[in-house]
Motif scaffolding. Structure first.
Motif, PDB file in Angstrom:
ATOM      1  N   VAL A 163       0.819  -0.898  -0.308  1.00 34.02           N
ATOM      2  CA  VAL A 163       0.331  -0.282   0.400  1.00 34.02           C
ATOM      3  C   VAL A 163       0.704   1.623  -0.466  1.00 34.02           C
ATOM      4  CG1 VAL A 163      -1.969  -0.884   1.355  1.00 34.02           C
ATOM      5  CG2 VAL A 163      -0.048  -0.421   2.673  1.00 34.02           C
ATOM      6  N   MET A 164       2.003   1.048   0.110  1.00 32.57           N
ATOM      7  CA  MET A 164       3.318   2.133  -0.216  1.00 32.57           C
ATOM      8  C   MET A 164       2.779   3.025  -0.888  1.00 32.57           C
ATOM      9  SD  MET A 164       5.804   3.642   2.290  1.00 32.57           S
ATOM     10  CE  MET A 164       7.124   3.915   2.538  1.00 32.57           C
ATOM     11  N   ILE A 165       2.990   2.566  -2.501  1.00 31.50           N
ATOM     12  CA  ILE A 165       2.827   3.023  -3.174  1.00 31.50           C
ATOM     13  C   ILE A 165       1.543   4.030  -3.384  1.00 31.50           C
ATOM     14  CG2 ILE A 165       3.741   1.555  -4.244  1.00 31.50           C
ATOM     15  CD1 ILE A 165       2.468   0.406  -6.029  1.00 31.50           C
ATOM     16  N   SER A 166       0.598   3.640  -2.937  1.00 31.66           N
ATOM     17  CA  SER A 166      -0.384   3.881  -2.954  1.00 31.66           C
ATOM     18  C   SER A 166      -1.293   5.421  -2.357  1.00 31.66           C
ATOM     19  CB  SER A 166      -2.027   3.885  -3.143  1.00 31.66           C
ATOM     20  OG  SER A 166      -2.030   3.024  -1.765  1.00 31.66           O
ATOM     21  N   ARG A 167      -0.273   5.994  -1.329  1.00 32.78           N
ATOM     22  CA  ARG A 167      -0.192   7.139  -0.399  1.00 32.78           C
ATOM     23  C   ARG A 167       0.029   7.940  -0.996  1.00 32.78           C
ATOM     24  NH1 ARG A 167      -3.029   4.215   3.275  1.00 32.78           N
ATOM     25  NH2 ARG A 167      -1.413   2.533   4.666  1.00 32.78           N
ATOM     26  N   PRO A 168      -0.720   9.194  -0.199  1.00 30.14           N
ATOM     27  CA  PRO A 168      -0.567  10.417  -0.490  1.00 30.14           C
ATOM     28  C   PRO A 168       0.963  10.854   0.272  1.00 30.14           C
ATOM     29  CG  PRO A 168      -2.008  10.485   1.267  1.00 30.14           C
ATOM     30  CD  PRO A 168      -2.077   9.119   0.588  1.00 30.14           C
ATOM     31  N   GLN A 169       1.561  12.419  -0.689  1.00 29.71           N
ATOM     32  CA  GLN A 169       3.013  12.254  -0.523  1.00 29.71           C
ATOM     33  C   GLN A 169       3.038  13.835  -1.398  1.00 29.71           C
ATOM     34  OE1 GLN A 169       6.181  10.448  -1.953  1.00 29.71           O
ATOM     35  NE2 GLN A 169       4.976   8.566  -2.522  1.00 29.71           N
ATOM     36  N   GLN A 170       3.690  14.728  -0.625  1.00 29.24           N
ATOM     37  CA  GLN A 170       4.553  15.760  -1.152  1.00 29.24           C
ATOM     38  C   GLN A 170       3.768  16.594  -2.407  1.00 29.24           C
ATOM     39  OE1 GLN A 170       7.982  16.957  -0.047  1.00 29.24           O
ATOM     40  NE2 GLN A 170       7.075  16.071   2.045  1.00 29.24           N
ATOM     41  N   GLY A 171       2.862  16.438  -2.366  1.00 25.37           N
ATOM     42  CA  GLY A 171       1.443  16.696  -3.392  1.00 25.37           C
ATOM     43  C   GLY A 171       0.649  16.368  -4.033  1.00 25.37           C
ATOM     44  N   LEU A 172       1.085  14.469  -3.975  1.00 23.68           N
ATOM     45  CA  LEU A 172       0.067  13.425  -4.908  1.00 23.68           C
ATOM     46  C   LEU A 172      -0.723  13.308  -3.795  1.00 23.68           C
ATOM     47  CD1 LEU A 172       3.503  11.522  -5.729  1.00 23.68           C
ATOM     48  CD2 LEU A 172       2.662  12.783  -7.295  1.00 23.68           C
ATOM     49  N   ASP A 173      -1.934  13.347  -4.199  1.00 26.10           N
ATOM     50  CA  ASP A 173      -2.754  12.079  -4.262  1.00 26.10           C
ATOM     51  C   ASP A 173      -2.854  10.651  -3.837  1.00 26.10           C
ATOM     52  OD1 ASP A 173      -4.024  15.006  -4.065  1.00 26.10           O
ATOM     53  OD2 ASP A 173      -4.781  15.098  -5.345  1.00 26.10           O
ATOM     54  N   VAL A 174      -3.759  10.089  -2.977  1.00 21.41           N
ATOM     55  CA  VAL A 174      -4.053   8.893  -2.810  1.00 21.41           C
ATOM     56  C   VAL A 174      -4.232   8.293  -4.283  1.00 21.41           C
ATOM     57  CG1 VAL A 174      -5.751   7.364  -1.888  1.00 21.41           C
ATOM     58  CG2 VAL A 174      -4.482   9.087  -0.801  1.00 21.41           C
ATOM     59  N   ASP A 175      -3.941   7.472  -4.330  1.00 20.12           N
ATOM     60  CA  ASP A 175      -3.536   6.295  -6.087  1.00 20.12           C
ATOM     61  C   ASP A 175      -3.848   5.622  -5.658  1.00 20.12           C
ATOM     62  OD1 ASP A 175      -3.909   5.951  -8.522  1.00 20.12           O
ATOM     63  OD2 ASP A 175      -2.111   6.652  -8.749  1.00 20.12           O
ATOM     64  N   ARG A 176      -5.190   3.978  -5.384  1.00 16.43           N
ATOM     65  CA  ARG A 176      -4.698   3.188  -5.256  1.00 16.43           C
ATOM     66  C   ARG A 176      -5.103   2.525  -6.137  1.00 16.43           C
ATOM     67  NH1 ARG A 176      -8.957   5.623  -1.846  1.00 16.43           N
ATOM     68  NH2 ARG A 176      -8.093   5.546   0.460  1.00 16.43           N
ATOM     69  N   GLU A 177      -5.620   2.968  -7.398  1.00 15.19           N
ATOM     70  CA  GLU A 177      -5.852   2.402  -8.796  1.00 15.19           C
ATOM     71  C   GLU A 177      -4.594   1.904  -9.659  1.00 15.19           C
ATOM     72  OE1 GLU A 177      -6.885   0.287 -11.993  1.00 15.19           O
ATOM     73  OE2 GLU A 177      -7.830   1.147 -10.314  1.00 15.19           O
ATOM     74  N   LEU A 178      -3.448   2.901  -8.641  1.00 14.32           N
ATOM     75  CA  LEU A 178      -1.861   2.044  -8.693  1.00 14.32           C
ATOM     76  C   LEU A 178      -1.490   1.385  -8.516  1.00 14.32           C
ATOM     77  CD1 LEU A 178       0.950   2.903  -9.962  1.00 14.32           C
ATOM     78  CD2 LEU A 178       1.103   4.743  -8.205  1.00 14.32           C
ATOM     79  N   LEU A 179      -1.685   0.680  -7.088  1.00 14.25           N
ATOM     80  CA  LEU A 179      -1.111  -0.398  -6.471  1.00 14.25           C
ATOM     81  C   LEU A 179      -1.973  -1.644  -6.917  1.00 14.25           C
ATOM     82  CD1 LEU A 179      -0.543  -2.102  -4.910  1.00 14.25           C
ATOM     83  CD2 LEU A 179      -1.904  -1.690  -2.412  1.00 14.25           C
ATOM     84  N   ARG A 180      -3.939  -1.545  -7.535  1.00 16.76           N
ATOM     85  CA  ARG A 180      -4.721  -2.266  -7.622  1.00 16.76           C
ATOM     86  C   ARG A 180      -3.651  -2.911  -9.397  1.00 16.76           C
ATOM     87  NH1 ARG A 180      -9.256   0.525  -5.708  1.00 16.76           N
ATOM     88  NH2 ARG A 180      -9.049   1.969  -7.350  1.00 16.76           N
ATOM     89  N   THR A 181      -3.711  -1.708 -10.167  1.00 18.03           N
ATOM     90  CA  THR A 181      -2.758  -2.032 -11.416  1.00 18.03           C
ATOM     91  C   THR A 181      -1.502  -2.872 -11.281  1.00 18.03           C
ATOM     92  OG1 THR A 181      -3.535  -0.370 -12.089  1.00 18.03           O
ATOM     93  CG2 THR A 181      -1.544  -0.968 -13.736  1.00 18.03           C
ATOM     94  N   VAL A 182      -0.505  -2.769 -10.360  1.00 19.30           N
ATOM     95  CA  VAL A 182       0.750  -3.101 -10.407  1.00 19.30           C
ATOM     96  C   VAL A 182       0.361  -4.618  -9.802  1.00 19.30           C
ATOM     97  CG1 VAL A 182       2.578  -3.789  -8.406  1.00 19.30           C
ATOM     98  CG2 VAL A 182       1.648  -1.155  -9.414  1.00 19.30           C
ATOM     99  N   HIS A 183      -0.659  -5.012  -9.314  1.00 17.64           N
ATOM    100  CA  HIS A 183      -1.497  -6.217  -8.679  1.00 17.64           C
ATOM    101  C   HIS A 183      -1.792  -6.697 -10.049  1.00 17.64           C
ATOM    102  CE1 HIS A 183      -0.268  -5.624  -5.105  1.00 17.64           C
ATOM    103  NE2 HIS A 183      -1.751  -5.590  -4.332  1.00 17.64           N
ATOM    104  N   ARG A 184      -2.912  -6.645 -10.764  1.00 15.93           N
ATOM    105  CA  ARG A 184      -2.766  -7.070 -11.561  1.00 15.93           C
ATOM    106  C   ARG A 184      -2.605  -7.325 -12.923  1.00 15.93           C
ATOM    107  NH1 ARG A 184      -7.223  -3.683 -12.159  1.00 15.93           N
ATOM    108  NH2 ARG A 184      -5.533  -2.330 -12.910  1.00 15.93           N
ATOM    109  N   SER A 185      -1.830  -6.404 -13.487  1.00 14.77           N
ATOM    110  CA  SER A 185      -0.784  -6.693 -14.878  1.00 14.77           C
ATOM    111  C   SER A 185       0.478  -6.480 -14.526  1.00 14.77           C
ATOM    112  CB  SER A 185      -1.014  -5.405 -15.721  1.00 14.77           C
ATOM    113  OG  SER A 185      -2.332  -4.217 -15.443  1.00 14.77           O
ATOM    114  N   PHE A 186       0.869  -6.883 -12.991  1.00 11.35           N
ATOM    115  CA  PHE A 186       2.374  -7.087 -13.457  1.00 11.35           C
ATOM    116  C   PHE A 186       3.180  -7.919 -11.665  1.00 11.35           C
ATOM    117  CE2 PHE A 186       1.740  -2.669 -14.779  1.00 11.35           C
ATOM    118  CZ  PHE A 186       3.263  -2.743 -16.045  1.00 11.35           C
ATOM    119  N   GLY A 187       1.843  -9.120 -11.683  1.00 15.48           N
ATOM    120  CA  GLY A 187       1.825  -9.883 -10.738  1.00 15.48           C
ATOM    121  C   GLY A 187       2.166  -9.412  -8.927  1.00 15.48           C
TER     122      GLY A 187
END
Length: 287
Positions: free
Chosen positions: A237-261
């Motif tokens: 979940v670290m990659i989906s956390r908000p940080q330094q001007g970046l919003d929460v991005d849960r779709e990023l983690l779902r994409t890594v799970h789904r498309s990159f195993g």
């Protein structure tokens, strides 16, 4: 990449994280040694209520803090103190007694700031599991059930017992490598570019996507140093956390799970220390 040949790729970016889970700093060059990038993750925050080293998976607001050394790290010496820039308050340095209170107020938890301690102080590094272990693990990796967890068999056995490898504040290995091919493939799968800060690499090198050419088990020559690529990096979940001007991005983690195993990037250890420049070259060859 064909067997027995070396693939050359420019080193695009070098990153160092003085404090585990806090914002990183981009470097033009660095020394790579047994502990990875000189000065990387020499400090960490400890959750005093849980009684363990913690990170942004548990306390996401850590990612909003910028950390910089008050003086340059020197090989073979204890890491210098760090200056922390927390949102809305004046900078505070790690040698001030009030630093723990400032961090606790920002994070909403009782915490203390620690330099690395010797590996034999194993209680300092011990992993603390809650009663609901299933909930802890599925929440950590952002999956529905235990059957959806990534394969962690390529990581050191210590990760089950310790929050970080004893004697360090690394999750598994001292160097984290991401290739330009991985970033391109992730952007294509997601439908938009990805800010590399979300992946928290030490080195971004020009190279293929893992699906095209897996470097695991090979040696990577970077400037004057040689790395051994030990394992793929399972994403949490670290990659989906908000940080330094970046919003929460849960779709990023779902994409890594789904498309990159679940895996994106590599963990590596040092074979030969040396100096690395962002204008240097990286060679991958059979190890």
């Amino acid at each position: 990449m064909t067997t027995g040949t070396a693939a050359r790729a420019a080193v695009r970016e070098i990153w160092r994280y003085p404090v585990k889970s806090m914002a990183g700093e981009r470097l033009d060059d660095c020394e790579l040694g047994a502990d990875g990038v000189l000065g990387d993750r020499c400090w960490a925050v400890r959750d005093e209520k849980r009684g363990c080293v913690t990170d942004a998976r548990s306390l996401p607001a850590l990612l909003d803090i910028a950390a910089r050394y008050v003086e340059p790290p020197v090989p073979g010496r204890t890491a210098p103190h760090v200056e922390l820039r927390l949102p809305g308050v004046p900078p505070v340095t790690s040698d001030l007694p009030g630093v723990h209170d400032e961090l606790s107020a920002h994070l909403g938890a009782e915490v203390t700031l620690w330099p690395r301690v010797p590996a034999d102080r194993r209680e300092h590094y011990a992993r603390v599991y809650p009663e609901d272990v299933t909930g802890y693990l599925t929440g950590l990796f952002g999956v529905a059930g235990l059957e959806d967890l990534p394969d962690l068999s390529g990581l050191p056995s210590e990760v089950a017992e310790f929050q970080t490898i004893p004697g360090s504040y690394f999750d598994a290995y001292p160097v984290h490598v991401v290739t330009t091919g991985m970033l391109d493939a992730l952007a294509a799968a997601l439908g938009r570019p990805v800010d590399v800060r979300r992946l928290r690499p030490n080195l971004v090198v020009e190279g293929p996507d893992q699906a095209d050419d897996d470097w695991t088990g090979r040696e990577l020559r970077v400037g004057g140093a040689v790395l051994r690529v030990e394992a793929s990096c399972p994403r949490c979940v670290m990659i989906s956390r908000p940080q330094q001007g970046l919003d929460v991005d849960r779709e990023l983690l779902r994409t890594v799970h789904r498309s990159f195993g679940h895996n994106l990037g590599y963990y590596a250890s040092l074979v030969t220390p040396g100096r690395v420049s962002s204008e240097g070259r990286a060679d991958a060859a059979e190890g």
